[in-house]
Design a protein around this motif. Structure first.
Motif, PDB file in Angstrom:
ATOM      1  N   PRO A 121       0.802  -1.236   0.000  1.00 37.84           N
ATOM      2  CA  PRO A 121       0.000   0.000   0.000  1.00 37.84           C
ATOM      3  C   PRO A 121       0.832   1.283   0.000  1.00 37.84           C
ATOM      4  CG  PRO A 121      -0.801  -1.517   1.676  1.00 37.84           C
ATOM      5  CD  PRO A 121       0.466  -2.099   1.150  1.00 37.84           C
ATOM      6  N   THR A 122       1.998   1.255   0.645  1.00 39.05           N
ATOM      7  CA  THR A 122       2.831   2.471   0.648  1.00 39.05           C
ATOM      8  C   THR A 122       3.346   2.759  -0.769  1.00 39.05           C
ATOM      9  OG1 THR A 122       3.515   2.095   2.919  1.00 39.05           O
ATOM     10  CG2 THR A 122       4.895   3.552   1.634  1.00 39.05           C
ATOM     11  N   VAL A 123       3.701   1.696  -1.501  1.00 38.12           N
ATOM     12  CA  VAL A 123       4.206   1.879  -2.866  1.00 38.12           C
ATOM     13  C   VAL A 123       3.076   2.425  -3.756  1.00 38.12           C
ATOM     14  CG1 VAL A 123       5.446   0.804  -4.769  1.00 38.12           C
ATOM     15  CG2 VAL A 123       5.764  -0.070  -2.479  1.00 38.12           C
ATOM     16  N   ARG A 125       0.559   4.231  -2.812  1.00 37.01           N
ATOM     17  CA  ARG A 125       0.363   5.642  -2.434  1.00 37.01           C
ATOM     18  C   ARG A 125       1.443   6.527  -3.032  1.00 37.01           C
ATOM     19  NH1 ARG A 125      -1.815   8.033   2.749  1.00 37.01           N
ATOM     20  NH2 ARG A 125      -3.821   7.042   2.865  1.00 37.01           N
ATOM     21  N   LEU A 126       2.673   6.049  -2.952  1.00 35.28           N
ATOM     22  CA  LEU A 126       3.794   6.839  -3.478  1.00 35.28           C
ATOM     23  C   LEU A 126       3.619   7.059  -4.985  1.00 35.28           C
ATOM     24  CD1 LEU A 126       6.619   8.146  -3.035  1.00 35.28           C
ATOM     25  CD2 LEU A 126       7.600   5.941  -3.595  1.00 35.28           C
ATOM     26  N   ALA A 128       0.800   7.022  -6.827  1.00 35.51           N
ATOM     27  CA  ALA A 128      -0.299   7.955  -7.141  1.00 35.51           C
ATOM     28  C   ALA A 128       0.087   9.387  -6.774  1.00 35.51           C
ATOM     29  CB  ALA A 128      -1.558   7.533  -6.393  1.00 35.51           C
ATOM     30  N   SER A 129       0.749   9.534  -5.648  1.00 37.00           N
ATOM     31  CA  SER A 129       1.162  10.853  -5.185  1.00 37.00           C
ATOM     32  C   SER A 129       2.191  11.464  -6.144  1.00 37.00           C
ATOM     33  CB  SER A 129       1.741  10.707  -3.776  1.00 37.00           C
ATOM     34  OG  SER A 129       2.457  11.830  -3.413  1.00 37.00           O
TER      35      SER A 129
END
Lengths: 149, 184
Positions: A121-123, A125-126, A128-129
């Motif tokens: 999930p962190t990847v 998010r990164l 998309a951000s």
């Protein structure tokens, strides 16, 4: 992620995919979106007619899934500067109106479909951000080039 | 007099920490909080977050690139976006550590030859990591992620080592259990 072990037929299908299809796409983001587009929205299964004919449905599916995952991690790990460059190359290769392209991407966020299933999930998010930021940078550059004229 | 000033300074620091915590909480629950949440419980790392990705989240290079564009709006957006991603990583990491510890406790319960010293050492490591995550969460809210790259990478390396160690421990416990049930 590059150290992912692939069974031999899958490895062959993967290399075939790299040589025949992916090498023709000029940027990382383009390759990622192409691979994501081979995934069925309803089932999450990957499909590529040519690859399935040359190998098998199952092998083609695995090769596409691996290629998608690797391509995604590659784009997610790009520095912002490199991503902006890549996005600009993608925009140019799309031959769409840049204004319209940027507006649509900022509003609809179509790049969200490029995220593979069960990814960290962190990847996700990164990724998309970073795309949001890259779009903002391209918009800023366009606005300042317009105001300079 | 010094006591009063000390208490006042302590109160201000505490207030700042609380404010940073509240701000960090708010940022971590921003509008894009649905990412990766579908069907995945927090702490369920489908794949590990590689060191490459962690350094990217805390990257000073990206920050310099954005600063070079001289747009305050873009700089604000960058700060907000990166802080939200970094806080999400801390929360995910903290949940992951909790999960590792729960699994360890389950494995320990089945183990016949528990060593108190080893268990105490593992518990201290767990507590230290949880504390790191708490401190990182507040510091990210206060300073932004770019100044904390070293600490974040240290935590991720540590977690990966503990995760590997725990897998070995669980395998050993399972083997011991199997051997115990097979022996007459």
């Amino acid at each position: 992620m590059s150290a992912m072990v692939k069974p031999l037929p899958v490895q062959e299908a993967y290399e075939d995919l790299l040589q025949r299809s992916l090498s023709r796409i000029p940027c990382d983001l383009g390759r990622l979106l192409y691979l994501a587009s081979t995934r069925d929205y309803n089932t999450g299964n990957y499909h590529h007619d040519g690859l399935a004919d040359r190998f098998s449905l199952k092998v083609a599916r695995s090769a596409l899934e691996i290629a998608h995952r690797q391509s995604f991690y590659k784009v997610a790990a790009l520095s912002l500067e490199d991503l902006v460059r890549d996005l600009a190359a993608y925009l140019e290769s799309s031959r769409e109106n840049p204004e319209e392209f940027l507006r649509t991407w900022q509003r609809l966020e179509p790049y969200r479909i490029a995220i593979p299933m069960e990814v960290n999930p962190t990847v996700a998010r990164l990724f998309a951000s970073n795309v949001r930021l890259a779009l903002a940078v391209l918009r800023l550059r366009r606005e300042s080039s317009h105001s300079d004229r | 007099m010094i006591g009063m000033w000390g208490a006042l300074a302590g109160g201000v620091v505490l207030l700042l920490v609380l404010l940073a915590w509240v701000q960090a909480e708010a940022l971590s629950k921003d509008s894009h909080s649905d990412w990766g949440a579908s069907g995945q419980e927090q702490g369920d790392r489908a794949e590990s977050c590689s060191l490459e990705i962690v350094s990217q989240v805390f990257s000073a290079r990206d920050s310099k690139f954005i600063s070079g564009l001289e747009s305050p709006g873009l700089e604000n957006l960058f700060r907000r976006e990166r802080t939200a991603v970094a806080l999400h990583w801390v929360q995910e990491t903290s949940a992951f550590i909790g999960k590792i510890m729960r699994r360890h406790l389950e494995a320990s319960r089945l183990s016949a030859d528990l060593e108190i010293a080893v268990e105490a050492r593992i518990f201290l490591r767990y507590a230290r990591l949880k504390l790191y995550c708490g401190i990182l969460f507040v510091l990210i809210g206060l300073l932004g992620p770019q100044r904390l790259a070293g600490t974040a990478l240290y935590a991720e390396r540590f977690i990966q080592r503990i995760g590997e160690g725990l897998v070995e421990f669980q395998l050993a416990a399972q083997l011991r259990e199997r051997d115990g049930s097979e022996s007459p």
